[in-house]
Scaffold this active site. Structure first.
Site, PDB file in Angstrom:
ATOM      1  N   ASP A 103      39.350  42.519  45.726  1.00  0.00           N
ATOM      2  CA  ASP A 103      40.702  43.053  45.848  1.00  0.00           C
ATOM      3  C   ASP A 103      41.006  43.844  44.575  1.00  0.00           C
ATOM      4  OD1 ASP A 103      40.530  41.242  48.000  1.00  0.00           O
ATOM      5  OD2 ASP A 103      42.646  40.716  47.852  1.00  0.00           O
ATOM      6  N   LYS A 166      46.060  46.836  51.031  1.00  0.00           N
ATOM      7  CA  LYS A 166      46.809  45.622  50.716  1.00  0.00           C
ATOM      8  C   LYS A 166      48.125  46.010  50.059  1.00  0.00           C
ATOM      9  CE  LYS A 166      46.333  41.404  47.861  1.00  0.00           C
ATOM     10  NZ  LYS A 166      45.386  40.626  47.020  1.00  0.00           N
ATOM     11  N   LYS A 198      46.214  44.066  54.679  1.00  0.00           N
ATOM     12  CA  LYS A 198      46.532  42.750  54.148  1.00  0.00           C
ATOM     13  C   LYS A 198      47.933  42.788  53.569  1.00  0.00           C
ATOM     14  CE  LYS A 198      45.029  39.363  50.639  1.00  0.00           C
ATOM     15  NZ  LYS A 198      43.932  38.983  49.705  1.00  0.00           N
TER      16      LYS A 198
END
Length: 258
Positions: A103, A166, A198
């Protein structure tokens, strides 16, 4: 409307169970990993700081392959100000320690200042370093604030090789919002690419999860929603999901949130 019980069961498999506190210990991460394999099935992944990837790998060893919990970690986190060389080194070290997913915080300050290129360079370098591993790009939508900036960040990340967009680090005042999630989902749809979404930061209840699932279903279609395309990044959501599913050991749901 889908019942909360059905939503909880669907959401459980989409959770990246997260522990990203500066004072985390190995015992904290081991506890997180034990929670990840619930009596109703496993979460999608645990997300921990890079220094705890090996701890998580050990803690999850021996699990049923059919119930594999992936290990995610963060780089360029949380401020998004590291240079590409530093980020690439961090990715390589995390993958060597056993991470499955990365991430990456997007350099949103540069984008907000009108400069697209640092984001393109950083995501492209991270994509190359990740190889076949999953790359999620954290856009920090609450700091970009403007819809056009969020769309531009999403487009840059997709074009540069992101596997997921995300919303947030969870470390800023405004994190995931339905409006930001809508913009990311529409950007994914319009790109025509196989990219996931996400939503992360501040999602604590099954009822909140239902709102995001409904949004994803309307924009991408209900069949698109799976761990390979849609995740919730959360630390507190699991307790509410378990309580909704009837786990007597879980804390009761927060009735004020309903």
């Amino acid at each position: 409307m889908t019942s909360l019980h059905e939503v909880a069961r669907q959401t459980l498999a989409l959770v990246d169970l997260t522990r990203l506190e500066t004072d985390d210990t190995e015992a904290d991460i081991e506890s997180l990993c034990r929670k990840a394999g619930t009596s109703f099935g496993p979460v999608a992944a645990v997300c921990v700081y890079p220094r705890f990837v090996a701890t998580a790998r050990r803690a999850l060893a021996g699990a049923d392959p059919a119930e594999e919990v992936r290990i995610a970690t963060v780089v360029n986190f949380p401020r998004g100000e590291d240079d590409a060389e530093t980020v690439v080194e961090a990715i390589r070290a995390a993958l060597a320690a056993g991470a499955d997913e990365i991430d990456l915080v997007f350099p949103w300050r540069e984008l907000r200042a009108g400069n697209d290129e640092p984001g393109r360079r950083l995501v492209s370098a991270a994509r190359e370093a990740c190889g076949e591993h999953v790359l999620k790009v954290i856009l920090e939508t609450g700091e970009l604030t403007e819809a056009d900036l969020i769309r531009r960040a999403a487009r840059i990340a997709i074009e540069s090789g992101a596997d997921f967009l995300k919303t947030s680090t969870g470390k800023v005042p405004v994190n995931a919002t339905p409006e930001a999630a809508r913009i990311l989902l529409e950007a994914i749809r319009d790109s025509g690419r196989d990219v996931g979404c996400k939503v992360s930061g501040g999602i604590r209840t099954t009822r909140q999860a239902r709102e995001y699932l409904g949004l994803a279903a309307r924009i991408m279609g209900p069949d698109w929603i799976s761990p390979s395309h849609f995740r919730f990044g959360a630390s507190g959501l699991l307790d509410d999901l378990m309580a909704t599913l009837g786990d007597s050991q879980a804390p009761a749901p927060d009735k004020d949130a309903y």
